[in-house]
Design a protein around this motif. Structure first.
Motif, PDB file in Angstrom:
ATOM      1  N   ILE A   1     -41.617  82.351   5.184  1.00 48.66           N
ATOM      2  CA  ILE A   1     -42.386  81.166   4.790  1.00 48.66           C
ATOM      3  C   ILE A   1     -43.052  81.473   3.459  1.00 48.66           C
ATOM      4  O   ILE A   1     -43.645  82.544   3.285  1.00 48.66           O
ATOM      5  CB  ILE A   1     -43.441  80.838   5.870  1.00 48.66           C
ATOM      6  CG1 ILE A   1     -42.747  80.470   7.198  1.00 48.66           C
ATOM      7  CG2 ILE A   1     -44.369  79.716   5.419  1.00 48.66           C
ATOM      8  CD1 ILE A   1     -43.674  80.475   8.404  1.00 48.66           C
TER       9      ILE A   1
ATOM     10  N   ILE B   1     -41.201  72.637   6.512  1.00 47.24           N
ATOM     11  CA  ILE B   1     -41.592  72.939   7.896  1.00 47.24           C
ATOM     12  C   ILE B   1     -43.008  72.425   8.146  1.00 47.24           C
ATOM     13  O   ILE B   1     -43.731  72.095   7.209  1.00 47.24           O
ATOM     14  CB  ILE B   1     -41.535  74.456   8.207  1.00 47.24           C
ATOM     15  CG1 ILE B   1     -42.477  75.245   7.263  1.00 47.24           C
ATOM     16  CG2 ILE B   1     -40.110  74.989   8.129  1.00 47.24           C
ATOM     17  CD1 ILE B   1     -42.709  76.668   7.687  1.00 47.24           C
ATOM     18  N   SER B   2     -43.370  72.395   9.417  1.00 50.98           N
ATOM     19  CA  SER B   2     -44.727  71.980   9.777  1.00 50.98           C
ATOM     20  C   SER B   2     -45.387  73.056  10.629  1.00 50.98           C
ATOM     21  O   SER B   2     -44.782  73.589  11.561  1.00 50.98           O
ATOM     22  CB  SER B   2     -44.667  70.663  10.559  1.00 50.98           C
ATOM     23  OG  SER B   2     -45.973  70.289  10.951  1.00 50.98           O
ATOM     24  N   LEU B   3     -46.619  73.387  10.267  1.00 50.03           N
ATOM     25  CA  LEU B   3     -47.461  74.292  11.060  1.00 50.03           C
ATOM     26  C   LEU B   3     -48.714  73.481  11.406  1.00 50.03           C
ATOM     27  O   LEU B   3     -49.764  73.612  10.763  1.00 50.03           O
ATOM     28  CB  LEU B   3     -47.809  75.551  10.251  1.00 50.03           C
ATOM     29  CG  LEU B   3     -46.620  76.421   9.817  1.00 50.03           C
ATOM     30  CD1 LEU B   3     -47.041  77.424   8.750  1.00 50.03           C
ATOM     31  CD2 LEU B   3     -46.020  77.162  11.014  1.00 50.03           C
TER      32      LEU B   3
ATOM     33  N   ASP C   1     -42.318  78.749  16.819  1.00 53.16           N
ATOM     34  CA  ASP C   1     -41.389  77.613  16.836  1.00 53.16           C
ATOM     35  C   ASP C   1     -40.572  77.550  15.549  1.00 53.16           C
ATOM     36  O   ASP C   1     -39.367  77.292  15.572  1.00 53.16           O
ATOM     37  CB  ASP C   1     -42.156  76.289  17.028  1.00 53.16           C
ATOM     38  CG  ASP C   1     -42.770  76.176  18.415  1.00 53.16           C
ATOM     39  OD1 ASP C   1     -42.397  76.981  19.300  1.00 53.16           O
ATOM     40  OD2 ASP C   1     -43.643  75.299  18.613  1.00 53.16           O
ATOM     41  N   VAL C   2     -41.252  77.792  14.433  1.00 52.59           N
ATOM     42  CA  VAL C   2     -40.571  77.750  13.133  1.00 52.59           C
ATOM     43  C   VAL C   2     -39.524  78.864  13.036  1.00 52.59           C
ATOM     44  O   VAL C   2     -38.384  78.640  12.606  1.00 52.59           O
ATOM     45  CB  VAL C   2     -41.616  77.844  11.989  1.00 52.59           C
ATOM     46  CG1 VAL C   2     -40.961  78.207  10.670  1.00 52.59           C
ATOM     47  CG2 VAL C   2     -42.379  76.535  11.865  1.00 52.59           C
TER      48      VAL C   2
ATOM     49  N   ALA D   1     -36.512  78.256  15.083  1.00 56.05           N
ATOM     50  CA  ALA D   1     -35.617  77.244  14.501  1.00 56.05           C
ATOM     51  C   ALA D   1     -34.768  77.816  13.365  1.00 56.05           C
ATOM     52  O   ALA D   1     -34.056  77.078  12.680  1.00 56.05           O
ATOM     53  CB  ALA D   1     -36.442  76.069  13.990  1.00 56.05           C
TER      54      ALA D   1
ATOM     55  N   ASP E   1     -47.080  77.807  16.646  1.00 56.75           N
ATOM     56  CA  ASP E   1     -46.506  77.088  15.494  1.00 56.75           C
ATOM     57  C   ASP E   1     -45.509  77.974  14.753  1.00 56.75           C
ATOM     58  O   ASP E   1     -44.406  77.547  14.409  1.00 56.75           O
ATOM     59  CB  ASP E   1     -47.619  76.683  14.506  1.00 56.75           C
ATOM     60  CG  ASP E   1     -48.456  75.509  14.987  1.00 56.75           C
ATOM     61  OD1 ASP E   1     -48.075  74.870  15.983  1.00 56.75           O
ATOM     62  OD2 ASP E   1     -49.501  75.233  14.349  1.00 56.75           O
ATOM     63  N   PHE E   2     -45.932  79.210  14.485  1.00 56.92           N
ATOM     64  CA  PHE E   2     -45.054  80.144  13.765  1.00 56.92           C
ATOM     65  C   PHE E   2     -43.832  80.499  14.605  1.00 56.92           C
ATOM     66  O   PHE E   2     -42.703  80.551  14.093  1.00 56.92           O
ATOM     67  CB  PHE E   2     -45.821  81.413  13.384  1.00 56.92           C
ATOM     68  CG  PHE E   2     -46.740  81.251  12.208  1.00 56.92           C
ATOM     69  CD1 PHE E   2     -46.230  81.192  10.911  1.00 56.92           C
ATOM     70  CD2 PHE E   2     -48.123  81.158  12.372  1.00 56.92           C
ATOM     71  CE1 PHE E   2     -47.078  81.045   9.817  1.00 56.92           C
ATOM     72  CE2 PHE E   2     -48.973  81.015  11.281  1.00 56.92           C
ATOM     73  CZ  PHE E   2     -48.446  80.955   9.999  1.00 56.92           C
TER      74      PHE E   2
ATOM     75  N   PRO F   1     -44.437  75.109   4.249  1.00 56.26           N
ATOM     76  CA  PRO F   1     -45.268  74.345   5.187  1.00 56.26           C
ATOM     77  C   PRO F   1     -46.065  73.236   4.495  1.00 56.26           C
ATOM     78  O   PRO F   1     -46.817  73.498   3.551  1.00 56.26           O
ATOM     79  CB  PRO F   1     -46.207  75.408   5.777  1.00 56.26           C
ATOM     80  CG  PRO F   1     -46.245  76.500   4.768  1.00 56.26           C
ATOM     81  CD  PRO F   1     -45.003  76.429   3.935  1.00 56.26           C
TER      82      PRO F   1
ATOM     83  N   GLY G   1     -39.108  78.619   4.593  1.00 61.08           N
ATOM     84  CA  GLY G   1     -39.876  77.434   4.971  1.00 61.08           C
ATOM     85  C   GLY G   1     -41.025  77.160   4.022  1.00 61.08           C
ATOM     86  O   GLY G   1     -41.703  78.085   3.563  1.00 61.08           O
TER      87      GLY G   1
ATOM     88  N   VAL H   1     -35.876  79.810  10.640  1.00 58.06           N
ATOM     89  CA  VAL H   1     -36.517  80.145   9.357  1.00 58.06           C
ATOM     90  C   VAL H   1     -36.719  81.664   9.282  1.00 58.06           C
ATOM     91  O   VAL H   1     -37.137  82.291  10.254  1.00 58.06           O
ATOM     92  CB  VAL H   1     -37.857  79.391   9.209  1.00 58.06           C
ATOM     93  CG1 VAL H   1     -38.688  79.936   8.059  1.00 58.06           C
ATOM     94  CG2 VAL H   1     -37.609  77.901   9.013  1.00 58.06           C
TER      95      VAL H   1
END
Length: 495
Positions: free
Chosen positions: A406, A301-303, A397-398, A401, A394-395, A268, A266, A403
């Motif tokens: 990062i 990805i988004s954090l 969730d990533v 999904a 946040d982490f 970010p 990922g 990942v």
């Protein structure tokens, strides 16, 4: 073999097993290098007698065929780790003269594995700093220089002595601790590898506390394989530390296949900071390209709560520090101020703490006491804890999904000159931790790998963040990145 101190852990271990070299020879080579490097101010308590005694014992173990991976390997220990009978001051005047009667769990595990302690390493006072300029021993100095410039550079902080010693080949590896980036930032500044494991992977018992919910020990080494070897010895459950995880420790070195085909990495978007130097931006893009070439899939990805990480960290860490540092009062151990006629216990506390703590520690203790005070507890400390939970989510969730790791820059710049970040604006210094603090707030493993040089010839690092408890997979991804980057630069010897 000459220049034995320039070996890494894996090379030295293999040479020891083959009988090409002895631990005593390795240790003597490092001790000579240390004595020639006083200009770096990396080693602040040298222990040559202990080192040679342990080296002889290690040689006997190797000869008997009973030798774990770390046996006979000379390393440095950060001054934050309590070491029995050896000064352990946490870089502070207030612990002047303190020689513990016990050994920290991590340093004990290394000793039990046959590792050779060369001495104690410089650090920011109580691990509070990003440049090793708050130490009672004076500044640690980076072995690197900018081009032909003679200006002294910072090796980063708080594990600055560890970083400087490993980069300058004074020891084969060193212990560090990381509360907001204090292993990864110095590692990036001096072109070495540094890993902060998952919170709870290494025991905190016997390590002088800064912020108990953030502190974690880890190795600082010359490459990823060495990090895997040393980390395995440092990890493990400890009944003396209630935050220590009761989990089996895998053979991290065996995980280093270099095969990352199909792994999801990922990137970010929130880490693309305004004003980020073009060199850091390019390094990050190059790192992503290298991982892609190695077979990984690169995903954006988004954090989203990243922007709140630094403010939350600089509420939580000082709050915990003010609580932890309340024990340094001149009553039981360490320094006690001279008392005037008629002074009572309150005056003793005040004078001892005013004399014993440096400005940065005093600043953080005051911030911490303020945010924990009755009228501000909810407004600051509780709010910061809630933000921390959102950052952690946040982490989660990533990773949920799919990942696997990062990729981010390790630092917002290359190493800077000692004295360049003035005390007039401490926030400038705090911004150095912008890419690293999220990892501590979320309790995740993170590793910094040297990946290139800036235009002035200084090292730049990339950071990989992994899933909790999956240091093996993280180290393997780092190993693939290290192989692709091919970083071999070393500082020219001027000291």
């Amino acid at each position: 073999m000459s220049d034995l101190n320039k070996l890494g852990l894996a090379e030295a271990r293999d040479a020891l097993r083959k009988g090409d070299v002895t631990s005593v020879e390795l240790t003597e080579s490092c001790l000579t290098a240390i004595d020639d490097a006083d200009a770096l101010n990396a080693f602040v308590h040298k222990t040559p007698e202990i080192a040679l005694e342990r080296a002889k014992a290690a040689d006997a173990r190797i000869k008997a065929g009973d030798a774990p991976s770390m046996c006979g390997l000379p390393i440095g220990i950060k001054d934050l780790f309590c070491t029995k009978g050896v000064p352990s001051q946490a870089g502070s005047k207030i612990l002047d003269g303190f020689k513990p009667e016990y050994e920290s769990t991590v340093s004990q595990q290394l000793a039990d594995a046959g590792a050779v302690m060369l001495g104690k390493l410089n650090m920011d006072e109580f691990a509070m700093g990003s440049s090793n300029e708050t130490s009672t021993y004076g500044n640690a100095v980076s072995p690197w220089r900018r081009g032909n410039d003679d200006a002294q550079l910072t090796p980063g902080g708080s594990s600055g002595g560890s970083a400087s010693a490993v980069a300058a080949d004074l020891c084969l590896a060193a212990t560090g601790t990381d509360t907001g980036g204090s292993i990864r930032q110095p590692a990036a500044f001096v072109g070495i590898t540094g890993i902060k494991p998952t919170y709870g992977r290494c025991s905190r018992w016997g390590i002088v506390a800064f912020a108990s919910s953030l502190d974690q020990a880890g190795p600082m080494t010359k490459n990823v394989r060495d990090a895997a070897i040393m980390l395995e010895t440092m990890c493990g459950h400890d009944a003396k530390d209630s935050t220590s995880a009761e989990l089996a420790v895998p053979n991290f070195e065996a995980k280093l296949t270099g095969d990352i085909k199909g792994k999801k990495i990922g990137i970010p978007k929130e880490y693309r900071m305004e004003g980020m130097p073009a060199e850091i931006e390019k390094l990050w893009a190059d790192g992503a390209a290298m991982l892609k070439d190695a077979g990984a899939e690169i995903v954006d990805i988004s954090l989203p709560h990243t922007k709140y990480a630094l403010p939350a960290y600089y509420v939580i860490a000082p709050a915990e520090a003010s609580s932890n540092l309340a024990r340094y009062d001149g009553v039981r151990y360490g320094r006690r101020a001279q008392m005037a006629q008629g002074d009572g216990i309150t005056e003793m506390y005040e004078k001892t703490r005013a004399e014993g703590f440096g400005h940065e520690v005093q600043r953080r203790v005051m911030i911490g006491t303020y945010v924990l005070s009755a009228g501000f507890y909810d407004a600051y400390y509780n709010r910061a804890r809630k933000v921390r939970t959102l950052i952690k989510k946040d982490f989660e969730d990533v990773f949920a999904a799919g990942v696997d790791a990062i990729l981010t820059p390790a630092t917002p710049s290359a190493s800077f000159g000692l004295g360049e970040m003035t005390e007039a604006d401490p926030v400038q210094m705090y911004l150095n931790d912008v890419f690293t603090v999220t990892v501590n707030l979320a309790g995740l493993p993170g590793i910094s790998i040297p990946a290139g040089l800036d235009k002035q010839g200084l090292p730049l690092g990339l950071q990989l963040i992994g899933r909790p408890w999956d240091e093996g997979d993280l180290l393997n991804t780092a190993y693939a990145l290290e192989s692709a980057a091919g970083f071999v630069a070393k500082p020219g010897k001027w000291w």
